[in-house]
Design a protein around this motif. Structure first.
Motif, PDB file in Angstrom:
ATOM      1  N   ALA A  55       0.845  -1.214   0.000  1.00  0.00           N
ATOM      2  CA  ALA A  55       0.000   0.000   0.000  1.00  0.00           C
ATOM      3  C   ALA A  55       0.865   1.243   0.000  1.00  0.00           C
ATOM      4  N   GLN A  56       0.346   2.258  -0.609  1.00  0.00           N
ATOM      5  CA  GLN A  56       1.061   3.534  -0.649  1.00  0.00           C
ATOM      6  C   GLN A  56       0.947   4.218   0.703  1.00  0.00           C
ATOM      7  N   PRO A  57       1.996   4.908   1.200  1.00  0.00           N
ATOM      8  CA  PRO A  57       1.922   5.634   2.481  1.00  0.00           C
ATOM      9  C   PRO A  57       0.895   6.744   2.388  1.00  0.00           C
ATOM     10  N   SER A  58       0.134   6.929   3.429  1.00  0.00           N
ATOM     11  CA  SER A  58      -0.926   7.938   3.481  1.00  0.00           C
ATOM     12  C   SER A  58      -0.387   9.253   4.024  1.00  0.00           C
ATOM     13  N   ASP A  59      -1.039  10.375   3.575  1.00  0.00           N
ATOM     14  CA  ASP A  59      -0.643  11.690   4.059  1.00  0.00           C
ATOM     15  C   ASP A  59      -0.922  11.841   5.542  1.00  0.00           C
ATOM     16  N   THR A  60      -1.856  11.047   6.036  1.00  0.00           N
ATOM     17  CA  THR A  60      -2.193  11.174   7.463  1.00  0.00           C
ATOM     18  C   THR A  60      -1.128  10.598   8.346  1.00  0.00           C
ATOM     19  N   ASP A  61      -0.160   9.835   7.744  1.00  0.00           N
ATOM     20  CA  ASP A  61       0.930   9.304   8.561  1.00  0.00           C
ATOM     21  C   ASP A  61       1.841  10.416   9.037  1.00  0.00           C
ATOM     22  N   THR A  62       1.870  11.556   8.349  1.00  0.00           N
ATOM     23  CA  THR A  62       2.718  12.691   8.752  1.00  0.00           C
ATOM     24  C   THR A  62       1.946  13.571   9.724  1.00  0.00           C
ATOM     25  N   HIS A  63       2.600  14.017  10.809  1.00  0.00           N
ATOM     26  CA  HIS A  63       1.953  14.843  11.825  1.00  0.00           C
ATOM     27  C   HIS A  63       1.853  16.271  11.302  1.00  0.00           C
ATOM     28  N   MET A  64       0.701  16.676  10.840  1.00  0.00           N
ATOM     29  CA  MET A  64       0.457  18.020  10.314  1.00  0.00           C
ATOM     30  C   MET A  64      -0.389  18.812  11.303  1.00  0.00           C
ATOM     31  N   VAL A  65      -0.074  20.089  11.447  1.00  0.00           N
ATOM     32  CA  VAL A  65      -0.795  20.970  12.366  1.00  0.00           C
ATOM     33  C   VAL A  65      -1.778  21.807  11.555  1.00  0.00           C
ATOM     34  N   HIS A  66      -3.018  21.846  12.008  1.00  0.00           N
ATOM     35  CA  HIS A  66      -4.034  22.648  11.333  1.00  0.00           C
ATOM     36  C   HIS A  66      -3.889  24.113  11.756  1.00  0.00           C
ATOM     37  N   VAL A  67      -3.783  25.010  10.770  1.00  0.00           N
ATOM     38  CA  VAL A  67      -3.655  26.449  11.034  1.00  0.00           C
ATOM     39  C   VAL A  67      -4.599  27.201  10.100  1.00  0.00           C
ATOM     40  N   VAL A  68      -4.846  28.452  10.454  1.00  0.00           N
ATOM     41  CA  VAL A  68      -5.631  29.353   9.618  1.00  0.00           C
ATOM     42  C   VAL A  68      -4.666  30.433   9.110  1.00  0.00           C
ATOM     43  N   ALA A  69      -4.701  30.709   7.825  1.00  0.00           N
ATOM     44  CA  ALA A  69      -3.772  31.682   7.229  1.00  0.00           C
ATOM     45  C   ALA A  69      -4.548  32.693   6.396  1.00  0.00           C
ATOM     46  N   ARG A  70      -3.889  33.780   6.112  1.00  0.00           N
ATOM     47  CA  ARG A  70      -4.457  34.854   5.287  1.00  0.00           C
ATOM     48  C   ARG A  70      -3.505  35.131   4.141  1.00  0.00           C
ATOM     49  N   ARG A  71      -4.073  35.162   2.921  1.00  0.00           N
ATOM     50  CA  ARG A  71      -3.269  35.568   1.762  1.00  0.00           C
ATOM     51  C   ARG A  71      -3.193  37.096   1.767  1.00  0.00           C
TER      52      ARG A  71
END
Length: 419
Positions: A55-71
């Protein structure tokens, strides 16, 4: 009985210390348990994994932090230099006497408005009229001498012409033997005497002309002395003092009155050397006075030489004062407009500090990683803070910036701006 509250306080302090100051260590420690749970799950499914395709590695395996940004896009923000200064009269002159004598005019009280050329003080003439008449008589006498001197000069020139003719004739007759040498010598002496008379007559004419010039100078002095008896306002303005009192004795240099001009009025401030290059002559400026009044004007002067003590540069701003409501010497907070600066308008909550205490923001890179960028704050506004030091286009983290560090992967939700 008090042991449990003390133990509880110690535990709370320890937890707060770990959460605030040792956050990364605590997250790493918790991650070990998460890794062990993942290892057990992998061990249970290893048999199925051996028989199934890889199986291909999933993106959820990496610890990502949810943030809010402004362009955010940079825009030109108006800037200004703030100074503390004061108001200053455009002109202020102490009107002084040039001659001596008693004041014969009634005084004008302080605060009165005077026009340019208005009489302020008048001094008694005394014997100055007689002195002028005497000087004019001497001038007439000198002018009368000039025709007499010119007549003598004309007579001397006529005698010279006759002597030249006699001398020429006697010389020729003597050469031909028809006249004696004595006669020739006599005519030559007469010619020399005529030439000397010419020089004397010319000197007399020059003396007469010099006498005329001297007499004219005497008349001018007498008239100027009389003209100095009346002291006039040099320009329109307000009296800051009473004019000299009736009967007061004036001497050269004595004060008649002080006149100030308040329209237009100047705002005077001192620019620090670090900001002097931002100020230009002709730039728009405004000020708030101590009374609360706000005025507008433009820069009319910027010093090229710094004050030796403060190392600041004097700047002057011209402001209309038609109603004379602004007084000389009032305190003023001055704002001088300068060239616009590219800046980003961000919420103040987006600002943060790095480990070195540098002010900045955290942004999202093209690789979806968090990165700290230092900024310079221009000023605070009702809609946020204006900062410089960022690229023209940048994604600034506005929520969650305190929970990421440089290089941490982030999952971004962008704000929807309603401006």
């Amino acid at each position: 009985m008090r042991v449990f509250p003390i133990v509880t306080a110690v535990i709370v302090c320890a937890v707060l210390y770990l959460v605030v100051l040792e956050r990364e260590t605590l997250v790493g420690f918790a991650g070990q348990f998460s890794d062990s749970d993942s290892a057990e799950t992998v061990a249970e499914t290893s048999a199925e994994a051996d028989s199934a395709p890889a199986a291909q590695p999933s993106d959820t395996d990496t610890h990502m932090v949810h943030v809010v940004a402004r362009r955010s896009a940079a825009s030109i923000a108006g800037n200004s230099v703030l100074l503390r200064g004061r108001t200053e009269a455009l002109r202020q002159v102490d009107v002084q006497s040039e001659t001596s004598g008693l004041i014969i005019s009634s005084p004008i009280r302080a605060g009165a408005y005077v026009e340019e050329g208005q009489l302020l003080c008048e001094i008694d003439a005394g014997t100055r009229g007689a002195a002028l008449a005497e000087a004019e008589a001497r001038l007439d006498e000198a002018r009368a001498r000039l025709p007499e001197s010119e007549g003598r000069l004309a007579e001397a020139r006529a005698r010279l012409t006759a002597a030249e003719i006699d001398d020429n004739a006697a010389t020729r007759l003597s050469e031909s033997g028809f006249a004696s040498e004595t006669r020739a010598a006599t005519t030559a002496a007469t010619l020399s005497a005529a030439e000397a008379a010419i020089q004397s007559a010319e000197a007399g004419v020059e003396a007469a002309r010099s006498g005329i010039r001297s007499a004219e100078a005497g008349v001018d002095r007498a008239r100027e002395d009389i003209a100095q008896l009346q002291i006039h306002a040099p320009f329109e303005g307000l009296l800051e003092s009473d004019t000299a009192e009736l009967g007061a004795l004036m001497q050269p240099g004595a004060l008649c009155a002080t006149v100030i001009q308040l329209d237009p009025i100047k705002l005077v401030g001192f620019v620090p050397e670090a900001q002097v290059d931002r100020v230009l002559v002709g730039a728009a400026a405004g000020a708030r006075l101590a009374t609360g009044a706000e005025v507008q004007g433009e820069v009319i002067f910027l010093s090229r030489s710094a004050d030796l003590q403060t190392r600041t540069f004097r700047v002057e701003i011209s402001v209309d004062n038609d109603d004379l409501a602004i007084r000389d010497g009032q305190t003023a907070d001055i704002l001088i407009s300068t060239a616009g600066t590219p800046a980003h308008l961000l919420p103040s909550s987006a600002l943060t500090l790095n480990d070195g205490g540098t002010l900045g923001v955290r942004v999202v890179t093209d690789e979806r990683l968090a990165q700290f960028m230092p900024v310079i704050m221009l000023r605070d506004t009702a809609r946020g803070v204006l900062v410089t030091g960022l690229p023209d286009q940048v994604d600034v983290i506005t929520v969650g910036q305190e929970f990421v560090t440089d290089g941490v992967p982030v999952e971004v939700t962008y704000e929807e701006l309603t401006q």
